[in-house]
Structures are given as C-alpha cells and as structure tokens.
Design an enzyme around this catalytic site. Structure first.
Site, short mmCIF file in Angstrom:
data_model
loop_
_atom_site.label_atom_id
_atom_site.label_comp_id
_atom_site.label_asym_id
_atom_site.label_seq_id
_atom_site.Cartn_x
_atom_site.Cartn_y
_atom_site.Cartn_z
N ASN A 1 49.04 11.53 24.89
CA ASN A 1 48.06 11.28 23.83
C ASN A 1 47.54 12.64 23.38
O ASN A 1 46.82 13.30 24.12
CB ASN A 1 46.93 10.41 24.41
CG ASN A 1 45.76 10.28 23.45
OD1 ASN A 1 45.88 10.59 22.26
ND2 ASN A 1 44.63 9.81 23.97
N LYS B 1 45.51 13.38 21.05
CA LYS B 1 44.13 13.39 20.52
C LYS B 1 44.09 14.21 19.23
O LYS B 1 45.09 14.25 18.51
CB LYS B 1 43.15 13.89 21.58
CG LYS B 1 43.33 13.13 22.91
CD LYS B 1 42.25 13.35 23.91
CE LYS B 1 42.58 12.55 25.17
NZ LYS B 1 41.52 12.57 26.16
N HIS C 1 41.20 3.32 23.35
CA HIS C 1 40.95 4.53 24.15
C HIS C 1 39.44 4.70 24.31
O HIS C 1 38.67 4.39 23.40
CB HIS C 1 41.55 5.76 23.46
CG HIS C 1 41.51 6.96 24.34
ND1 HIS C 1 40.38 7.73 24.48
CD2 HIS C 1 42.42 7.48 25.19
CE1 HIS C 1 40.61 8.68 25.36
NE2 HIS C 1 41.84 8.56 25.81
N GLU D 1 37.55 7.15 24.14
CA GLU D 1 36.88 7.96 23.11
C GLU D 1 36.63 7.13 21.86
O GLU D 1 35.62 7.28 21.18
CB GLU D 1 37.72 9.22 22.81
CG GLU D 1 37.61 10.23 23.95
CD GLU D 1 38.86 11.07 24.20
OE1 GLU D 1 39.70 11.21 23.29
OE2 GLU D 1 39.00 11.57 25.34
N GLU E 1 42.24 3.87 32.38
CA GLU E 1 41.71 5.23 32.26
C GLU E 1 40.24 5.24 32.63
O GLU E 1 39.38 4.97 31.78
CB GLU E 1 41.89 5.72 30.82
CG GLU E 1 43.35 5.78 30.40
CD GLU E 1 43.57 6.85 29.34
OE1 GLU E 1 44.42 7.71 29.56
OE2 GLU E 1 42.85 6.84 28.31
N GLY F 1 39.70 14.16 30.88
CA GLY F 1 39.37 15.50 30.41
C GLY F 1 38.41 16.24 31.32
O GLY F 1 37.88 17.29 30.96
N SER G 1 43.13 13.07 33.62
CA SER G 1 43.44 14.33 34.31
C SER G 1 44.76 14.29 35.09
O SER G 1 44.86 14.86 36.18
CB SER G 1 42.28 14.76 35.21
OG SER G 1 41.12 14.98 34.43
P1 PGA Z 1 43.32 13.84 30.02
O1 PGA Z 1 43.20 12.65 28.96
O2 PGA Z 1 44.69 13.76 30.60
O3 PGA Z 1 43.10 15.09 29.20
O4 PGA Z 1 42.26 13.60 31.04
C1 PGA Z 1 43.77 11.40 29.23
C2 PGA Z 1 43.51 10.44 28.08
O5 PGA Z 1 42.40 10.44 27.55
O6 PGA Z 1 44.40 9.67 27.67
#
Ligand code: PGA
Length: 250
Positions: free
Chosen positions: A10, A12, A95, A97, A167, A173, A213
C-alpha cells in the site's frame, strides 16, 4: 488447507508516476518463489502507468479507495468503473487511515464494497483495533462489528474473491509490529467470526493478511503462522529491495 499467499504493498500518498513505474519495474526481479498473489496499490494518478508497466506479469494493481456512487456531483471522488478503466482490478477498502482521517464508517464501507463487487473488483477489506481498544479488552467487539457491519447483506458466493487485512492501528507506521502470536490470535478470531456469518467453508478459504510495520526482517516469522496468509505492507513496500525480500519470504 492451502491458501495462496497474498503479498500486498500500500503506497499511500507516495510516489510520482515515474517513481511508481521505476519501483514496479524493479519488483519484476522478485522470484515469487512462494507463488504468491502480488499486489501494489498506487495513488489514483499512477494507477494507469503502473498497470501498463505491469502488463503480462500477473501483478495485481489496486486502488486505495473508491466511492460507492457510479457518477455525478461528488467532487474529488473516484468511482469503481473509473479505477477499473485506469487498470486496477482490486481496491483496498476500510484502511484505518481512511476510517480515522476521512470518516469511512462500517456503513459507508458496506456500500463501497457493494459498488466494488458490482464491477468485479477484488476487495481487500481492512479491520483492526486501536491501542485504547486493545487495552480496554475490546478487540473482539471491534473486529466483530467491522466484519458484521462491513460485510452485511452479502452471500459467501458474492464475497468469494474477498481478502481481509488485519491491521492493528497501533502497529501502522509506528515500527511496533504485532508479535506473530498476537497476529495469529486475531486472525483466528477473524476466522471464527466469519464462520458464524458466512460459514466454515468461506472462513477456511478466505485469505487474511497481517499489516502494521511489516519488514524484510520480520516477515518470515509472521508468515509462519497458520492463520496468516499474507501481508499488507506500507513503508517497506516503497523500497524495491525490501519489498522484493518480503515477496520472497522464507
Ligand atoms: P506500515 O503500513 O507497513 O507502514 O506500518 C501498513 C499499512 O498501513 O497498510
């Protein structure tokens, strides 16, 4: 029960069109020794160029969201048929976010899933608890309502291409990965909830990805867990060597 691994990136709000094309051209070097489905999710602006660069490779190109209406006065929104025309065959929905920053609720996501399925887009539906919810022992309640409300009204047949991504919000992140045991525990819970709402066959066949992560250094131990069928990767999916190592996990 052999479920085909699914390794997804992803991006983003990262990568220009050119950066995206350069990145996927480098990913073609992956051996894909686990015979996984491999997916990348660029920004809307780069979907077309990335899909063209990946033609004939079998990589899946996904959008990071889509709206539930077909067309009309919905400034800034992008419809399932528009992302499909651009070259996407899948879409990430829900997601954290999107849920936290842009108001996507389970009810809205239920409509977005319907719209995506109408256009035969593969849906990667994300669920996960916040740290406060985990500390308050609410994991089961939160995950159950995300699944029950998000998937309400669909039959197992209609959802046969669905992929779930677990997730935990506190791991995204932050560099704080869930332990393989924590991931396994919630993945098993997800399968239990799906058994109740869509039946045992469906729950045994659906692929459940872990996200939060994930790195080249921890992917092997996460993928070793029985109920983990793949990963959804953010930061490390932007770096060709790292994501290639994740694709070719041991
Ligand atoms: P990250 O993000 O691997 O940077 O923690 C994962 C995600 O939000 O899909």
């Amino acid at each position: 029960m052999a479920r085909k691994p699914f390794i997804a990136g992803n991006w983003k709000m990262n990568n220009t069109i050119q950066e995206g094309v350069t990145l996927v051209n480098a990913l073609k070097a992956a051996k894909n020794k686990n015979n996984a489905d491999i997916m990348v999710a660029p920004s809307f602006t780069a979907i077309n160029a990335v899909a063209n660069a990946l033609k004939g490779t079998g990589f899946i190109v996904a959008a990071q969201d889509c709206y539930f209406e077909e067309k009309g006065a919905f400034t800034s929104q992008v419809s399932p048929s528009q992302i499909k025309e651009a070259g996407a065959t899948a879409v990430i929905l829900g997601h954290s976010e999107r849920r936290a920053l842009f108001g996507d609720t389970n009810e809205i996501l239920n409509k977005k899933i319907a719209a995506a399925l109408r256009h035969n887009l593969q849906v990667i539906y994300c669920v996960g608890e916040t740290l406060a919810e985990r500390e308050a022992n609410k994991i089961e309640t939160v995950i159950t309502s995300q699944l029950v409300e998000g998937l309400k009204g669909y039959t197992a047949e209609e959802l046969k291409t669905l992929v779930i991504a677990y997730e935990p919000v506190w791991a995204i992140g932050t560099g704080k990965t869930a332990t393989p045991e924590q991931a396994e525990e919630v993945h098993a819970l997800i399968r239990k909830v799906l058994t109740k709402i869509l039946g045992a066959d469906f729950a045994n066949n659906i692929r459940i990805l872990y996200g939060g992560s994930v790195k080249a250094e921890n992917v092997d131990s996460i993928m070793a867990k029985e109920n983990v069928d793949g990963v959804l990767v953010g930061g490390q999916a932007l770096i060709a060597e790292k994501f290639t190592r994740i694709i070719d996990y041991e």
